[in-house]
Design a protein around this motif. Structure first.
Motif, PDB file in Angstrom:
ATOM      1  N   SER A   1      34.961  55.012  28.245  1.00 49.27           N
ATOM      2  CA  SER A   1      33.970  55.386  27.232  1.00 49.27           C
ATOM      3  C   SER A   1      34.642  56.041  26.021  1.00 49.27           C
ATOM      4  O   SER A   1      33.985  56.383  25.046  1.00 49.27           O
ATOM      5  CB  SER A   1      32.911  56.321  27.837  1.00 49.27           C
ATOM      6  N   HIS A   2      35.965  56.233  26.093  1.00 48.82           N
ATOM      7  CA  HIS A   2      36.706  56.767  24.934  1.00 48.82           C
ATOM      8  C   HIS A   2      37.150  55.582  24.066  1.00 48.82           C
ATOM      9  O   HIS A   2      37.628  54.580  24.596  1.00 48.82           O
ATOM     10  CB  HIS A   2      37.915  57.567  25.420  1.00 48.82           C
ATOM     11  N   PRO A   3      37.016  55.698  22.736  1.00 48.86           N
ATOM     12  CA  PRO A   3      37.311  54.541  21.873  1.00 48.86           C
ATOM     13  C   PRO A   3      38.737  54.013  21.989  1.00 48.86           C
ATOM     14  O   PRO A   3      38.980  52.832  21.711  1.00 48.86           O
ATOM     15  CB  PRO A   3      37.038  55.068  20.454  1.00 48.86           C
ATOM     16  N   ALA A   4      39.699  54.835  22.423  1.00 48.38           N
ATOM     17  CA  ALA A   4      41.090  54.375  22.478  1.00 48.38           C
ATOM     18  C   ALA A   4      41.392  53.549  23.720  1.00 48.38           C
ATOM     19  O   ALA A   4      42.427  52.890  23.794  1.00 48.38           O
ATOM     20  CB  ALA A   4      42.028  55.587  22.432  1.00 48.38           C
ATOM     21  N   VAL A   5      40.480  53.585  24.712  1.00 46.79           N
ATOM     22  CA  VAL A   5      40.834  53.016  26.021  1.00 46.79           C
ATOM     23  C   VAL A   5      40.249  51.617  26.214  1.00 46.79           C
ATOM     24  O   VAL A   5      39.046  51.410  26.088  1.00 46.79           O
ATOM     25  CB  VAL A   5      40.359  53.951  27.150  1.00 46.79           C
ATOM     26  N   ALA A   6      41.150  50.672  26.538  1.00 46.07           N
ATOM     27  CA  ALA A   6      40.687  49.316  26.834  1.00 46.07           C
ATOM     28  C   ALA A   6      40.400  49.179  28.329  1.00 46.07           C
ATOM     29  O   ALA A   6      39.385  48.638  28.735  1.00 46.07           O
ATOM     30  CB  ALA A   6      41.736  48.301  26.404  1.00 46.07           C
ATOM     31  N   GLU A   7      41.317  49.663  29.151  1.00 45.37           N
ATOM     32  CA  GLU A   7      41.170  49.545  30.605  1.00 45.37           C
ATOM     33  C   GLU A   7      41.766  50.767  31.258  1.00 45.37           C
ATOM     34  O   GLU A   7      42.695  51.375  30.715  1.00 45.37           O
ATOM     35  CB  GLU A   7      41.957  48.332  31.104  1.00 45.37           C
ATOM     36  N   ALA A   8      41.253  51.106  32.445  1.00 44.89           N
ATOM     37  CA  ALA A   8      41.784  52.288  33.117  1.00 44.89           C
ATOM     38  C   ALA A   8      41.705  52.112  34.623  1.00 44.89           C
ATOM     39  O   ALA A   8      40.833  51.419  35.141  1.00 44.89           O
ATOM     40  CB  ALA A   8      40.994  53.526  32.704  1.00 44.89           C
ATOM     41  N   ALA A   9      42.648  52.745  35.320  1.00 44.65           N
ATOM     42  CA  ALA A   9      42.606  52.786  36.784  1.00 44.65           C
ATOM     43  C   ALA A   9      42.842  54.222  37.214  1.00 44.65           C
ATOM     44  O   ALA A   9      43.636  54.938  36.599  1.00 44.65           O
ATOM     45  CB  ALA A   9      43.690  51.885  37.362  1.00 44.65           C
ATOM     46  N   ALA A  10      42.126  54.656  38.239  1.00 46.33           N
ATOM     47  CA  ALA A  10      42.297  56.019  38.744  1.00 46.33           C
ATOM     48  C   ALA A  10      42.623  55.963  40.225  1.00 46.33           C
ATOM     49  O   ALA A  10      42.063  55.145  40.958  1.00 46.33           O
ATOM     50  CB  ALA A  10      41.024  56.833  38.517  1.00 46.33           C
ATOM     51  N   ILE A  11      43.535  56.803  40.645  1.00 45.13           N
ATOM     52  CA  ILE A  11      43.846  56.904  42.073  1.00 45.13           C
ATOM     53  C   ILE A  11      43.929  58.384  42.452  1.00 45.13           C
ATOM     54  O   ILE A  11      44.046  59.252  41.585  1.00 45.13           O
ATOM     55  CB  ILE A  11      45.187  56.216  42.435  1.00 45.13           C
ATOM     56  N   GLY A  12      43.879  58.648  43.740  1.00 50.90           N
ATOM     57  CA  GLY A  12      44.046  60.023  44.207  1.00 50.90           C
ATOM     58  C   GLY A  12      45.397  60.148  44.877  1.00 50.90           C
ATOM     59  O   GLY A  12      45.767  59.328  45.701  1.00 50.90           O
ATOM     60  N   LEU A  13      46.155  61.156  44.473  1.00 49.43           N
ATOM     61  CA  LEU A  13      47.421  61.431  45.145  1.00 49.43           C
ATOM     62  C   LEU A  13      47.286  62.779  45.854  1.00 49.43           C
ATOM     63  O   LEU A  13      46.504  63.626  45.425  1.00 49.43           O
ATOM     64  CB  LEU A  13      48.560  61.478  44.124  1.00 49.43           C
ATOM     65  N   PRO A  14      48.042  62.968  46.942  1.00 51.11           N
ATOM     66  CA  PRO A  14      47.913  64.224  47.685  1.00 51.11           C
ATOM     67  C   PRO A  14      48.218  65.428  46.804  1.00 51.11           C
ATOM     68  O   PRO A  14      49.140  65.383  45.983  1.00 51.11           O
ATOM     69  CB  PRO A  14      48.970  64.099  48.795  1.00 51.11           C
ATOM     70  N   HIS A  15      47.429  66.480  46.954  1.00 53.78           N
ATOM     71  CA  HIS A  15      47.654  67.720  46.209  1.00 53.78           C
ATOM     72  C   HIS A  15      47.544  68.881  47.181  1.00 53.78           C
ATOM     73  O   HIS A  15      46.604  68.937  47.977  1.00 53.78           O
ATOM     74  CB  HIS A  15      46.609  67.851  45.094  1.00 53.78           C
ATOM     75  N   GLU A  16      48.495  69.792  47.094  1.00 59.38           N
ATOM     76  CA  GLU A  16      48.620  70.862  48.069  1.00 59.38           C
ATOM     77  C   GLU A  16      47.364  71.708  48.240  1.00 59.38           C
ATOM     78  O   GLU A  16      46.981  72.053  49.346  1.00 59.38           O
ATOM     79  CB  GLU A  16      49.783  71.750  47.652  1.00 59.38           C
TER      80      GLU A  16
END
Ligand code: WTA
Length: 634
Positions: free
Chosen positions: A540-555
């Motif tokens: 939804s930001h004008p600069a972004v064409a495509e995006a992927a999100a992942i979760g990495l382990p966090h302490e």
């Protein structure tokens, strides 16, 4: 998972904590195995007996109707309102004078409200809702901070048969607008603001912005918590206290059907927009009432503190409905656990002589970082039981919680369950020998099994998918407005079984070890978020064409969100733009969804059908083997 953590878990499997004799002596259920066997052999009788402990306007004709699977119905033909059991029936006993909630604001202000006073507020607010045109079956969105008026608003809706949809106060404009639209709520209840971690959260401002995107809202009720100036739309906006001034304290509770909807609650799934799980009056009441009673063994002299937010299922079930049905005194705290100092929670536990504390592993890990000297400043000897929920509790955090908070004498009830399940599903009882990190065994009447891709049970100690074979009264009945998605998401993968979306192992003693989600659902600080929602916020930001999100382990947080962004032509990746995108996600979704990292890329790994392969991104980020790449397009 780090090697050390795996070693920890393996050794925890052999580490057994037997229940302390005094806990066994007072426990309601002393022989778990015997009752389990009875409930397995006679599930309907077991649940009918539990339902008899509550008050019905009319008794059910049938305990379970499974003629239209997977749309199970419970206590069919019964007339029942959960509010009658949470409040009305206590008005005829000494309990009307008992404290229902002790509340502490982050600014140390305090309130206590008795069952009778709470009932009066609920009756008045129910009349307010009626005066605003709310009728049975209408949806009402509630977007408030942690104040007593949040349960008041929920109970008032339920009392008149309206359906509440609570949106967590940490969510922001887009999340709120989407949920208002999907539920078609014409009434929104909010606060002027809330105090969290020393900051003012502009709830009313966010609500105003959300209504611009969801203009179906006709009436807004604003509870004054902070008193700072807020925007106002004449005719649409009303102060809570002004409407309450003239409201009658007399209101009949609507005689609802056991299967009438009580609330919807949005939760993240693996794809698309969040889904609205629908819970009903009768079965949900019986299930939450019973699970709390048996698992936390609540007694009249207890002081119960569920430190979750009422805006999530944990708060719905175990801050609002189950404690009130059980007639318990609850603690409610408005603010952050480490504000202004890392002993804020321990100060509250000491001050109110809390006997049972129920919270999330992420909070334990966060507070553990500050060292044991913080809890050691306080007398926590009133505690007798502890609880954990929301994600697997790592053995190290378990032992710290057990030693420094529970003084080595309080068993930890590690309860595995979901928004979809309404209440605890796999859980210890006070008499269960504990293994740190295991939620132990299924609750009465629940049959759980870990299976492989084909739905075959896996041998002990092997990882597989967690499934449930039996229906239970607290199960969500459907996804509001999308029954097909309900069937597809939960019941299609393994016919005849409920698919949880989690992976697990069962050890040689029949103990369940939950490993985590197998779909694209993240647990960030115990909060459930979907990668798809973060991605949609980014694009939804004008600069972004495509995006992927992942979760990495966090302490501390369990998962941290990492994102990969392809920019539109004409934009250049820079640290400033990465920061702007992080803030953008926080603004549209809420601060909990703010990505840890934004990385600019020129390509994303995709399947031939164009689906982003998040598991490949994850493996790359962790430096692990990328697995089967036969479906990879690039
Ligand atoms: C996870 C929260 C391990 C699990 C009540 C589940 C847990 C998801 C535990 C549901 C636990 C919850 N041990 N994992 N004790 N409790 N989970 O809907 O992945 O916010 O599927 O409900 O949290 O999250 P939800």
């Amino acid at each position: 998972m780090a090697d050390q953590e795996i070693v920890n878990i393996i050794s925890a499997q052999e580490e057994v904590y037997p229940p302390p004799p005094d806990v066994v002596a007072r426990a309601r259920i002393k022989d778990r195995e015997a009752l389990s066997q009875f409930a397995a052999d006679h599930p309907e009788q077991f649940w009918a007996e539990r339902a008899e402990e509550l008050e019905w306007y009319r008794k059910w004709d049938k305990v379970l109707d499974d003629s239209n699977k997977p749309f199970f119905k419970w206590f069919v033909g019964g007339r029942f309102n959960i509010v009658h059991n949470a409040l009305d029936r206590h008005m005829n006993t000494w309990r009307k004078n008992k404290v229902a909630y002790i509340w502490q604001g982050e600014d140390y202000s305090e309130r206590a409200i008795s069952y009778a006073e709470l009932n009066r507020e609920v009756c008045k607010f129910a009349n307010v809702l009626k005066s605003l045109g709310v009728q049975k079956g209408d949806r009402v969105t509630i977007y408030m901070g942690r104040v007593i008026e949040l349960p008041v608003a929920m109970l008032a809706c339920a009392k008149i048969g309206a359906v509440h949809s609570v949106v967590y106060g940490g969510f922001s404009v887009q999340a709120l607008a989407g949920r208002i639209l999907d539920s078609q709520s014409k009434v929104l209840i909010t606060c002027d603001g809330a105090y969290v971690n020393g900051k003012l959260v502009e709830l009313k401002q966010i609500a105003d912005d959300a209504i611009k995107e969801a203009p179906i809202v006709e009436k807004v009720v604003v509870y004054k918590r902070t008193g700072h100036p807020v925007g106002w739309v004449e005719g649409r906006d009303h102060w809570w206290h002004e409407l309450m001034k003239d409201a009658s304290p007399v209101c009949e509770t609507e005689v609802t059907d056991a299967e009438d909807p009580l609330f919807i609650l949005y939760t993240s799934g693996s794809t698309g927009k969040p889904k609205a799980l629908l819970h009903t009056h009768g079965g949900y009441a019986v299930y939450t009432y019973t699970t709390m009673r048996y698992v936390f063994d609540v007694q009249d002299e207890d002081r119960w503190w569920c430190a979750a937010d009422p805006g999530w299922i944990t708060g719905h079930s175990y801050i609002v409905y189950a404690p009130l049905m059980n007639g318990v005194t609850s603690i409610m705290y408005e603010g952050g656990p480490a504000y202004p100092a890392p002993d804020r929670w321990w100060q509250i536990a000491e001050q109110y002589r809390v006997t049972i504390l129920y919270c999330a592993p992420t909070a334990i890990r966060g507070l553990m970082r500050f060292g044991p000297e913080w809890p050691q400043k306080h007398d926590l000897s009133s505690l007798r039981l502890l609880g954990s929920v929301g994600e697997p509790i790592n053995p190290e955090a378990w032992r710290w919680y057990h030693t420094y908070i529970g003084g080595g004498r309080c068993p930890i009830m590690d309860t595995w369950w979901q928004t979809e399940t309404g209440g605890f599903m796999i859980t210890p009882l006070p008499v269960t020998p504990l293994k740190p990190g295991s939620a132990t065994k299924p609750f009465f009447g629940i049959r759980a099994e870990v299976v492989d891709d084909e739905g075959r049970p896996v041998p002990p100690n092997e990882e597989g998918y967690l499934t449930i074979l039996t229906p239970w009264p607290g199960m969500a009945r459907t996804i509001y407005g999308d029954p097909d998605r309900y069937v597809q998401t939960y019941w299609a993968r393994y016919p005849g079984r409920y698919f949880t979306g989690d992976s697990a192992r069962v050890d040689q003693d029949g103990y369940f070890w939950i490993i985590g989600r197998v779909d694209d659902v993240l647990k960030v600080s115990g909060y459930r978020l979907g990668t798809a929602e973060v991605e949609s916020a980014l694009v939804s930001h004008p600069a972004v064409a495509e995006a992927a999100a992942i979760g990495l382990p966090h302490e501390v947080r369990g998962n941290a969100i990492y994102t990969y962004v392809i920019l539109r032509a004409g934009y250049e990746g820079s640290p400033a733009l990465a920061e702007e995108l992080r803030q953008h996600v926080a603004k549209v979704m809420g601060p909990i969804a703010r990505p840890e990292k934004v990385e600019f890329v020129s390509k994303l790994p995709k399947t031939r059908s164009g689906k982003i392969m998040r598991r490949v991104l994850k493996a790359r980020a962790l430096g692990l083997p990328e697995g089967d790449l036969t479906t990879l397009e690039e």
